[in-house]
Design an enzyme around this catalytic site. Sequence first.
Site, PDB file in Angstrom:
ATOM      1  N   ASN A 163       0.869  -1.175   0.000  1.00 41.66           N
ATOM      2  CA  ASN A 163       0.000   0.000   0.000  1.00 41.66           C
ATOM      3  C   ASN A 163       0.904   1.223   0.000  1.00 41.66           C
ATOM      4  O   ASN A 163       1.501   1.557   1.025  1.00 41.66           O
ATOM      5  CB  ASN A 163      -0.881  -0.032   1.267  1.00 41.66           C
ATOM      6  CG  ASN A 163      -1.730   1.216   1.406  1.00 41.66           C
ATOM      7  OD1 ASN A 163      -1.815   2.033   0.487  1.00 41.66           O
ATOM      8  ND2 ASN A 163      -2.374   1.375   2.555  1.00 41.66           N
ATOM      9  N   TRP A 164       1.013   1.861  -1.165  1.00 42.72           N
ATOM     10  CA  TRP A 164       1.948   2.985  -1.298  1.00 42.72           C
ATOM     11  C   TRP A 164       1.363   4.296  -0.744  1.00 42.72           C
ATOM     12  O   TRP A 164       2.058   5.317  -0.717  1.00 42.72           O
ATOM     13  CB  TRP A 164       2.349   3.173  -2.771  1.00 42.72           C
ATOM     14  CG  TRP A 164       3.150   2.031  -3.329  1.00 42.72           C
ATOM     15  CD1 TRP A 164       3.576   0.901  -2.669  1.00 42.72           C
ATOM     16  CD2 TRP A 164       3.642   1.900  -4.677  1.00 42.72           C
ATOM     17  NE1 TRP A 164       4.293   0.095  -3.516  1.00 42.72           N
ATOM     18  CE2 TRP A 164       4.354   0.669  -4.756  1.00 42.72           C
ATOM     19  CE3 TRP A 164       3.550   2.692  -5.828  1.00 42.72           C
ATOM     20  CZ2 TRP A 164       4.949   0.233  -5.940  1.00 42.72           C
ATOM     21  CZ3 TRP A 164       4.158   2.253  -7.000  1.00 42.72           C
ATOM     22  CH2 TRP A 164       4.849   1.043  -7.050  1.00 42.72           C
ATOM     23  N   LYS A 165       0.111   4.272  -0.365  1.00 44.89           N
ATOM     24  CA  LYS A 165      -0.546   5.443   0.240  1.00 44.89           C
ATOM     25  C   LYS A 165      -0.296   6.699  -0.623  1.00 44.89           C
ATOM     26  O   LYS A 165      -0.289   6.608  -1.837  1.00 44.89           O
ATOM     27  CB  LYS A 165      -0.068   5.627   1.679  1.00 44.89           C
ATOM     28  CG  LYS A 165      -0.201   4.352   2.513  1.00 44.89           C
ATOM     29  CD  LYS A 165      -0.053   4.603   3.976  1.00 44.89           C
ATOM     30  CE  LYS A 165      -0.061   3.284   4.716  1.00 44.89           C
ATOM     31  NZ  LYS A 165      -0.161   3.414   6.138  1.00 44.89           N
ATOM     32  N   HIS A 223      -9.640   0.851   4.586  1.00 47.65           N
ATOM     33  CA  HIS A 223      -8.388   1.011   5.347  1.00 47.65           C
ATOM     34  C   HIS A 223      -8.672   1.930   6.542  1.00 47.65           C
ATOM     35  O   HIS A 223      -9.475   2.855   6.440  1.00 47.65           O
ATOM     36  CB  HIS A 223      -7.303   1.615   4.444  1.00 47.65           C
ATOM     37  CG  HIS A 223      -5.942   1.590   5.072  1.00 47.65           C
ATOM     38  ND1 HIS A 223      -5.545   2.506   6.012  1.00 47.65           N
ATOM     39  CD2 HIS A 223      -4.895   0.744   4.908  1.00 47.65           C
ATOM     40  CE1 HIS A 223      -4.312   2.234   6.391  1.00 47.65           C
ATOM     41  NE2 HIS A 223      -3.886   1.162   5.737  1.00 47.65           N
ATOM     42  N   GLU A 273      -7.120   4.313   7.738  1.00 44.84           N
ATOM     43  CA  GLU A 273      -6.903   5.741   7.469  1.00 44.84           C
ATOM     44  C   GLU A 273      -8.110   6.346   6.768  1.00 44.84           C
ATOM     45  O   GLU A 273      -8.419   7.522   6.943  1.00 44.84           O
ATOM     46  CB  GLU A 273      -5.605   5.927   6.654  1.00 44.84           C
ATOM     47  CG  GLU A 273      -4.378   5.687   7.538  1.00 44.84           C
ATOM     48  CD  GLU A 273      -3.129   5.268   6.816  1.00 44.84           C
ATOM     49  OE1 GLU A 273      -3.052   5.378   5.580  1.00 44.84           O
ATOM     50  OE2 GLU A 273      -2.189   4.803   7.514  1.00 44.84           O
ATOM     51  N   GLU A 300      -5.715  -5.387  10.301  1.00 43.45           N
ATOM     52  CA  GLU A 300      -4.685  -4.382  10.548  1.00 43.45           C
ATOM     53  C   GLU A 300      -5.005  -3.643  11.847  1.00 43.45           C
ATOM     54  O   GLU A 300      -5.815  -2.700  11.839  1.00 43.45           O
ATOM     55  CB  GLU A 300      -4.655  -3.361   9.415  1.00 43.45           C
ATOM     56  CG  GLU A 300      -4.340  -3.940   8.052  1.00 43.45           C
ATOM     57  CD  GLU A 300      -3.689  -2.911   7.158  1.00 43.45           C
ATOM     58  OE1 GLU A 300      -2.550  -3.128   6.740  1.00 43.45           O
ATOM     59  OE2 GLU A 300      -4.310  -1.867   6.895  1.00 43.45           O
ATOM     60  N   GLY A 302       2.131   1.816  10.763  1.00 41.79           N
ATOM     61  CA  GLY A 302       3.095   2.912  10.646  1.00 41.79           C
ATOM     62  C   GLY A 302       3.751   3.292  11.962  1.00 41.79           C
ATOM     63  O   GLY A 302       4.392   4.338  12.059  1.00 41.79           O
ATOM     64  N   SER A 344       3.121  -2.682  10.377  1.00 38.36           N
ATOM     65  CA  SER A 344       4.574  -2.686  10.595  1.00 38.36           C
ATOM     66  C   SER A 344       5.223  -4.023  10.251  1.00 38.36           C
ATOM     67  O   SER A 344       6.115  -4.489  10.957  1.00 38.36           O
ATOM     68  CB  SER A 344       4.898  -2.269  12.037  1.00 38.36           C
ATOM     69  OG  SER A 344       4.443  -0.945  12.266  1.00 38.36           O
ATOM     70  N   GLY A 349       2.747  -1.383   4.365  1.00 40.86           N
ATOM     71  CA  GLY A 349       2.795   0.053   4.078  1.00 40.86           C
ATOM     72  C   GLY A 349       4.232   0.496   3.862  1.00 40.86           C
ATOM     73  O   GLY A 349       4.781   0.397   2.773  1.00 40.86           O
ATOM     74  N   GLY A 350       4.867   0.983   4.928  1.00 38.83           N
ATOM     75  CA  GLY A 350       6.202   1.577   4.833  1.00 38.83           C
ATOM     76  C   GLY A 350       7.218   0.732   4.069  1.00 38.83           C
ATOM     77  O   GLY A 350       7.935   1.253   3.205  1.00 38.83           O
TER      78      GLY A 350
HETATM   79  C1  PEP Z   1      -0.923  -0.109   6.071  1.00 35.19           C
HETATM   80  O1  PEP Z   1      -1.077   1.079   6.054  1.00 35.19           O
HETATM   81  O2  PEP Z   1      -1.737  -0.846   5.493  1.00 35.19           O
HETATM   82  C2  PEP Z   1       0.224  -0.646   6.800  1.00 35.19           C
HETATM   83  C3  PEP Z   1       0.177  -1.895   7.168  1.00 35.19           C
HETATM   84  O3  PEP Z   1       1.267   0.216   7.039  1.00 35.19           O
HETATM   85  P1  PEP Z   1       2.674  -0.142   7.746  1.00 35.19           P
HETATM   86  O4  PEP Z   1       3.183  -1.413   7.139  1.00 35.19           O
HETATM   87  O5  PEP Z   1       3.553   1.026   7.459  1.00 35.19           O
HETATM   88  O6  PEP Z   1       2.384  -0.316   9.208  1.00 35.19           O
END
Ligand code: PEP
Length: 245
Positions: free
Chosen positions: A8-10, A93, A95, A160, A166, A205, A226-227
Site C-alpha cells: 500500500n503505497w498510500k 483502510h 486511514e 490491521e 506505521g 509494521s 505500508g512503509g
Molecule cells: C498499512 O497502512 O496498510 C500498513 C500496514 O502500514 P505499515 O506497514 O507502514 O504499518
Amino acid sequence: MPQLIAGNWKMHCLAAEAVALAQGIAAGAQGIAAELLVCPTALHLAAVAEALHGSSVAVGGQNCHQAPQGAHTGDIAAPMLRDLGATWVILGHSERRLNHGETDELVREKTVAAVEAGLTPIVCVGETTDQRAGGAETEAVGWQLAGSLPKPFTGVLAYEPVWAIGTGKTATEEDVAIMHGFIREELVRQFGDLGQAIRILYGGSVKPANAGSLLAVANVGGALVGGSSLDPREFLAIARAAQAG
Ligand code: PEP
C-alpha cells in the site's frame, strides 16, 4: 493458495518514483512463490500498470466510490480503476475509516461496487488502541466483519490493528493467531465453507525481520505492507518470506 503480499503505497511517490519503484519490484519478482500486488495512488495507476506489464506483479487501487459513475467531484469509480489496469482495490483502510468517516455500511457498498467492476477487494478491519486497551478488540473486529462484508463475499480480508500501522509496533504472533482464528470463525459463520478459503492478510509494521514469523502463523494468508513496500529490497524480502501455499 499462495500467500498474497500487497504493498500500500498510500500518498507517496511522484510519478517517476512510482514507476522506478514498480520496475524495481518487477525486476526481483521472478521465482517468488507469493502473489504480489502494489497499490499506488490512482493518479499513477496507468504508468505503474504499464511498468509492470509482462511481470507477475498486479496493480490495485487504494479506494473507490460506491457508485459506478456520477456527480461525485474528486472521487474515483471502480470501473475507472479497472480501466487503467487495476485488478484489486483496498477498501475500508483504517486511514479512510478514521480520516474520511467511512462506515462499515459504506465499505460494504464499495465492496459490492468493486466486485461489479471486476476488481478483487481487500477489505480492512482492525481495532484501535483504546479498543484493545479495553479488551474489546475481538468485539470491534466482529462488528466490522458483520457490517463491511456483502453476501456473497469474493475477496480478501486484511486484519490491521490500528495501533500497529506505521508505528513500528507489531502484533505478537499470539495476538495474530488469536485474531486470525477469530476472523476465520466469523467468516465461516457468515459464509459457510466459502469462509474457509478467504485469505486473511496481516498488516501493521510488517518488515523483513518479522515477516517470516508473522506469515507462518495459522490463518495468515499474506501481508498488507505500508512503509516497507516503498523499498523494493524490503518488499521483495517480505515476499520471499511468504509461503507458496
Ligand atoms: C498499512 O497502512 O496498510 C500498513 C500496514 O502500514 P505499515 O506497514 O507502514 O504499518
